[in-house]
Design an enzyme around this catalytic site. Structure first.
Site, PDB file in Angstrom:
ATOM      1  N   THR A  26       0.860  -1.187   0.000  1.00  0.00           N
ATOM      2  CA  THR A  26       0.000   0.000   0.000  1.00  0.00           C
ATOM      3  C   THR A  26       0.899   1.240   0.000  1.00  0.00           C
ATOM      4  O   THR A  26       1.635   1.469   0.959  1.00  0.00           O
ATOM      5  CB  THR A  26      -0.907  -0.035   1.247  1.00  0.00           C
ATOM      6  OG1 THR A  26      -1.689  -1.221   1.161  1.00  0.00           O
ATOM      7  CG2 THR A  26      -1.809   1.181   1.335  1.00  0.00           C
ATOM      8  N   GLU A  57      -6.927 -10.318   6.461  1.00  0.00           N
ATOM      9  CA  GLU A  57      -6.282 -11.384   7.215  1.00  0.00           C
ATOM     10  C   GLU A  57      -7.363 -12.362   7.665  1.00  0.00           C
ATOM     11  O   GLU A  57      -8.472 -11.961   7.998  1.00  0.00           O
ATOM     12  CB  GLU A  57      -5.549 -10.815   8.434  1.00  0.00           C
ATOM     13  CG  GLU A  57      -4.383  -9.964   8.038  1.00  0.00           C
ATOM     14  CD  GLU A  57      -3.540  -9.517   9.215  1.00  0.00           C
ATOM     15  OE1 GLU A  57      -3.674 -10.071  10.314  1.00  0.00           O
ATOM     16  OE2 GLU A  57      -2.745  -8.578   9.025  1.00  0.00           O
ATOM     17  N   LYS A  79      -6.963   2.270  -3.114  1.00  0.00           N
ATOM     18  CA  LYS A  79      -6.629   1.440  -1.955  1.00  0.00           C
ATOM     19  C   LYS A  79      -6.832   2.225  -0.639  1.00  0.00           C
ATOM     20  O   LYS A  79      -7.494   1.758   0.281  1.00  0.00           O
ATOM     21  CB  LYS A  79      -5.178   0.962  -2.080  1.00  0.00           C
ATOM     22  CG  LYS A  79      -4.609   0.315  -0.841  1.00  0.00           C
ATOM     23  CD  LYS A  79      -5.251  -1.028  -0.566  1.00  0.00           C
ATOM     24  CE  LYS A  79      -4.825  -1.525   0.797  1.00  0.00           C
ATOM     25  NZ  LYS A  79      -5.227  -2.879   1.063  1.00  0.00           N
ATOM     26  N   PHE A 125     -19.423  -4.600   7.430  1.00  0.00           N
ATOM     27  CA  PHE A 125     -18.649  -3.580   8.165  1.00  0.00           C
ATOM     28  C   PHE A 125     -19.538  -2.625   8.946  1.00  0.00           C
ATOM     29  O   PHE A 125     -19.223  -1.457   9.138  1.00  0.00           O
ATOM     30  CB  PHE A 125     -17.660  -2.854   7.248  1.00  0.00           C
ATOM     31  CG  PHE A 125     -16.418  -3.690   7.039  1.00  0.00           C
ATOM     32  CD1 PHE A 125     -16.480  -4.867   6.312  1.00  0.00           C
ATOM     33  CD2 PHE A 125     -15.206  -3.336   7.616  1.00  0.00           C
ATOM     34  CE1 PHE A 125     -15.372  -5.688   6.164  1.00  0.00           C
ATOM     35  CE2 PHE A 125     -14.085  -4.150   7.467  1.00  0.00           C
ATOM     36  CZ  PHE A 125     -14.171  -5.331   6.734  1.00  0.00           C
ATOM     37  N   CYS A 131      -3.565  -2.417   8.985  1.00  0.00           N
ATOM     38  CA  CYS A 131      -3.913  -1.582   7.824  1.00  0.00           C
ATOM     39  C   CYS A 131      -4.722  -0.334   8.160  1.00  0.00           C
ATOM     40  O   CYS A 131      -4.285   0.784   7.860  1.00  0.00           O
ATOM     41  CB  CYS A 131      -4.656  -2.417   6.808  1.00  0.00           C
ATOM     42  SG  CYS A 131      -3.732  -3.878   6.345  1.00  0.00           S
ATOM     43  N   LYS A 142      -8.655  -9.252  15.531  1.00  0.00           N
ATOM     44  CA  LYS A 142      -9.873  -9.888  15.025  1.00  0.00           C
ATOM     45  C   LYS A 142      -9.629 -11.395  15.013  1.00  0.00           C
ATOM     46  O   LYS A 142      -8.515 -11.846  15.327  1.00  0.00           O
ATOM     47  CB  LYS A 142     -10.242  -9.375  13.637  1.00  0.00           C
ATOM     48  CG  LYS A 142      -9.266  -9.756  12.544  1.00  0.00           C
ATOM     49  CD  LYS A 142      -9.860  -9.444  11.194  1.00  0.00           C
ATOM     50  CE  LYS A 142      -8.966  -9.928  10.087  1.00  0.00           C
ATOM     51  NZ  LYS A 142      -9.531  -9.740   8.780  1.00  0.00           N
ATOM     52  N   ARG A 175      -1.123  -6.468  15.911  1.00  0.00           N
ATOM     53  CA  ARG A 175      -0.858  -5.060  15.600  1.00  0.00           C
ATOM     54  C   ARG A 175      -2.091  -4.184  15.803  1.00  0.00           C
ATOM     55  O   ARG A 175      -3.159  -4.470  15.296  1.00  0.00           O
ATOM     56  CB  ARG A 175      -0.328  -4.923  14.163  1.00  0.00           C
ATOM     57  CG  ARG A 175       1.134  -5.291  14.071  1.00  0.00           C
ATOM     58  CD  ARG A 175       1.629  -5.242  12.663  1.00  0.00           C
ATOM     59  NE  ARG A 175       1.147  -6.365  11.866  1.00  0.00           N
ATOM     60  CZ  ARG A 175       1.434  -6.543  10.585  1.00  0.00           C
ATOM     61  NH1 ARG A 175       2.182  -5.662   9.955  1.00  0.00           N
ATOM     62  NH2 ARG A 175       0.970  -7.593   9.929  1.00  0.00           N
TER      63      ARG A 175
HETATM   64  C1  UGA Z   1      -8.379  -4.637   5.868  1.00  0.00           C
HETATM   65  C2  UGA Z   1      -9.364  -4.558   4.671  1.00  0.00           C
HETATM   66  O1  UGA Z   1     -10.612  -5.129   5.029  1.00  0.00           O
HETATM   67  C3  UGA Z   1      -8.774  -5.313   3.469  1.00  0.00           C
HETATM   68  O2  UGA Z   1      -9.636  -5.141   2.352  1.00  0.00           O
HETATM   69  C4  UGA Z   1      -7.398  -4.744   3.138  1.00  0.00           C
HETATM   70  O3  UGA Z   1      -6.781  -5.431   2.075  1.00  0.00           O
HETATM   71  C5  UGA Z   1      -6.505  -4.843   4.354  1.00  0.00           C
HETATM   72  O4  UGA Z   1      -7.106  -4.138   5.459  1.00  0.00           O
HETATM   73  C6  UGA Z   1      -5.165  -4.233   3.977  1.00  0.00           C
HETATM   74  O5  UGA Z   1      -5.134  -3.024   3.694  1.00  0.00           O
HETATM   75  O6  UGA Z   1      -4.190  -4.987   3.824  1.00  0.00           O
HETATM   76  P1  UGA Z   1      -7.811  -6.495   7.728  1.00  0.00           P
HETATM   77  O7  UGA Z   1      -6.986  -5.440   8.383  1.00  0.00           O
HETATM   78  O8  UGA Z   1      -7.236  -7.847   7.534  1.00  0.00           O
HETATM   79  O9  UGA Z   1      -8.280  -6.007   6.256  1.00  0.00           O
HETATM   80  O10 UGA Z   1      -9.109  -6.688   8.621  1.00  0.00           O
HETATM   81  P2  UGA Z   1     -10.680  -6.329   8.544  1.00  0.00           P
HETATM   82  O11 UGA Z   1     -11.437  -7.571   8.453  1.00  0.00           O
HETATM   83  O12 UGA Z   1     -10.960  -5.277   7.578  1.00  0.00           O
HETATM   84  O13 UGA Z   1     -10.880  -5.735  10.023  1.00  0.00           O
HETATM   85  C7  UGA Z   1     -10.218  -4.539  10.443  1.00  0.00           C
HETATM   86  C8  UGA Z   1     -10.729  -4.109  11.792  1.00  0.00           C
HETATM   87  O14 UGA Z   1     -12.099  -3.686  11.707  1.00  0.00           O
HETATM   88  C9  UGA Z   1     -10.715  -5.194  12.857  1.00  0.00           C
HETATM   89  O15 UGA Z   1     -10.304  -4.642  14.075  1.00  0.00           O
HETATM   90  C10 UGA Z   1     -12.168  -5.660  12.934  1.00  0.00           C
HETATM   91  O16 UGA Z   1     -12.502  -6.215  14.167  1.00  0.00           O
HETATM   92  C11 UGA Z   1     -12.881  -4.350  12.689  1.00  0.00           C
HETATM   93  N1  UGA Z   1     -14.274  -4.502  12.183  1.00  0.00           N
HETATM   94  C12 UGA Z   1     -14.501  -4.996  10.945  1.00  0.00           C
HETATM   95  C13 UGA Z   1     -15.331  -4.111  13.001  1.00  0.00           C
HETATM   96  O17 UGA Z   1     -15.135  -3.648  14.146  1.00  0.00           O
HETATM   97  N2  UGA Z   1     -16.603  -4.201  12.511  1.00  0.00           N
HETATM   98  C14 UGA Z   1     -16.859  -4.684  11.282  1.00  0.00           C
HETATM   99  O18 UGA Z   1     -18.052  -4.734  10.889  1.00  0.00           O
HETATM  100  C15 UGA Z   1     -15.785  -5.095  10.477  1.00  0.00           C
END
Ligand code: UGA
Length: 432
Positions: A122, A155, A207, A252, A263, A324, A331
């Site tokens: 990114t 992830e 992105k 989300f 991220c 999560k 991190r």
């Molecule tokens: C995120 C993006 O979803 C990916 O599309 C992207 O590629 C990635 O970052 C990146 O830039 O590499 P990720 O960090 O693996 O992916 O995790 P997410 O599933 O997006 O969750 C991020 C945070 O949001 C977590 O703390 C999760 O618990 C929180 N979350 C997610 C919520 O609190 N509520 C939701 O409804 C969804």
């Protein structure tokens, strides 16, 4: 096609293995010899469902190789993917691009024929332009193309996200590289993946804008959850009611602890920094960052209130500490704020995480790792469900803790309040 992935972190390793599985010859390069040696033995440094099996399969079929020899790997490949880290700069908020530029210089030194150089890391708007300048110092522009192909993997869901992407974004300023990128992704496009071609700068911004928007959506519902708690409303009803509007969408919109991970926190800061550089005020994203940073304290205050401000010697259990489920990644997990704060106030903390012991807590007073849910809950005054692992979704609380009742704070709204309360537990959750 012959591909070289530079950097075997999350993005490089997952996409490298998946490209190999699509039939390409892939060489994953890293300067960390130990990592490369253990990858070659099938030992995967991260917890990601399905990844080990896919690495072993493609390594055995010789489509996937691991190496520390960057020069040779570059020379042997047609497409070079830059997949190194772009963490937040120490003491700042912009992305630290030193690894990206270092790699760009190495590529420039080993360029032996036309190659496509792709940033999967990114990177802020105009990074591709900078890489192009580095290469142009030694080479004619027809010897290379610089492309932006951001990765949208989550992830814990990374392999599925790669195979069934919502979209594939390729940003390049020439037709030749676009044609080859389209060929590379043809097996996914034929299965229905949307391929969009944009300018290089657009792809870079797509992105950041995507991650910032998702972070905004989560923060929005988290703030609505705060209002729900004060007004006797169930936030789940609000998420469903809003989500059914196709313009909004239901994903989300799950309220919970502060968002974390490698991220969202880093990318929201970096886009602000890019906007500052281009003299633009992204005030919405600025308030998202602030709101999310306040959230861990807000939830901590709720814990203090639940325990009537008597924290000293209270036995508190954390079920899940990663940011999560389905990842071992710590991190920017909100547990990193909450556990030390509770320890400072004299609480005795035990945590159980399906991915085991976390060195992040090893130096924190009165924090111990438990080997099972049962062990972690035994004798507890307050059980905090911090991460939504499947392991925590059908706990028979009655059979734990020898019948002694404890308080439950379910930060992921896994359980139905009325059912748990009927069993005699004091139960708290988020926004309901
Ligand atoms: C995120 C993006 O979803 C990916 O599309 C992207 O590629 C990635 O970052 C990146 O830039 O590499 P990720 O960090 O693996 O992916 O995790 P997410 O599933 O997006 O969750 C991020 C945070 O949001 C977590 O703390 C999760 O618990 C929180 N979350 C997610 C919520 O609190 N509520 C939701 O409804 C969804």
């Amino acid at each position: 096609m012959k591909l070289c992935m530079i950097g075997t972190g999350y993005v490089g390793l997952v996409s490298g293995v998946c490209f190999a599985d699509l039939g390409n010859e892939v060489i994953c390069v890293d300067q960390n010899l130990k990592k490369i040696e253990s990858l070659s033995k099938g030992h995967i440094p991260i917890y990601e469902p399905g990844l080990t099996e896919l690495v072993v399969k493609n390594y055995n079929s010789k489509r996937l190789k691991f190496s520390t020899n960057l020069k040779k790997s570059i020379k042997d490949s047609d497409l070079i993917f830059i997949c190194v880290g772009t963490p937040t700069k120490k003491g700042g908020s912009s992305a630290d691009l030193s690894q990206v530029f270092k790699v760009a210089k190495e590529i420039s030194l080993s360029l032996n024929k036309y190659k496509i150089i792709v940033t999967k890391s990114t990177v802020p708007v105009s990074t591709g332009d900078e890489i192009e300048k580095i290469l142009s110092k030694r080479h004619n522009k027809n010897k290379f193309s610089i492309v932006s192909n951001p990765e949208f993997l989550r992830e814990g869901e990374a392999i599925r996200d790669f195979i069934y992407p919502d979209r594939i974004v390729v940003g390049s300023n020439d037709k030749k590289s676009n044609r080859q990128m389209n060929n590379l992704y043809a097996p996914l496009i034929s299965k229905g993946a949307q391929y969009i071609h944009t300018s290089r700068r657009s792809a870079e911004l797509i992105k950041y804008a995507s991650n910032a928007f998702l972070a905004t959506k989560i923060t929005f519902i988290n703030e609505i959850a705060n209002l729900c708690e004060k007004t006797g409303i169930n936030v789940e009803d609000i998420s469903i009611g809003m989500g059914l509007d196709k313009r909004i969408g239901s994903r989300f919109l799950r309220a919970g602890p502060a968002y974390g991970g490698s991220c969202f926190p880093k990318d929201t800061k970096a886009i602000i920094s890019t906007a500052d550089k281009f003299k633009t005020n992204l005030s919405v994203i600025k308030s998202v960052i602030k709101s999310n940073e306040n959230r861990s304290n807000l939830l901590l205050n709720k814990i203090y209130k639940i325990l009537n401000n008597k924290i000293r010697n209270k036995k508190i259990t954390f079920l899940g500490v990663t940011f999560k489920a389905n990842t071992d990644d710590m991190r920017d997990s909100s547990s990193l704020i909450m556990i030390p704060a509770l320890s400072k106030k004299g609480a005795k903390i035990r945590y159980f995480d399906p991915t085991g012991f976390k060195r992040e807590f090893s130096k924190i007073r009165n924090v111990t790792n438990s080997k099972s849910i049962k062990e972690s809950i035994s004798g507890s005054d307050l059980v905090i469900i911090h991460t939504e692992w499947n392991d925590f979704k059908s706990i028979n609380f009655k059979n734990l803790n020898k019948g002694k009742k404890f308080i439950i704070y379910d930060m992921r709204n896994i359980y139905t309040p009325a059912k748990i309360r009927k069993q005699g537990y004091r139960y708290f959750s988020i926004g309901r």
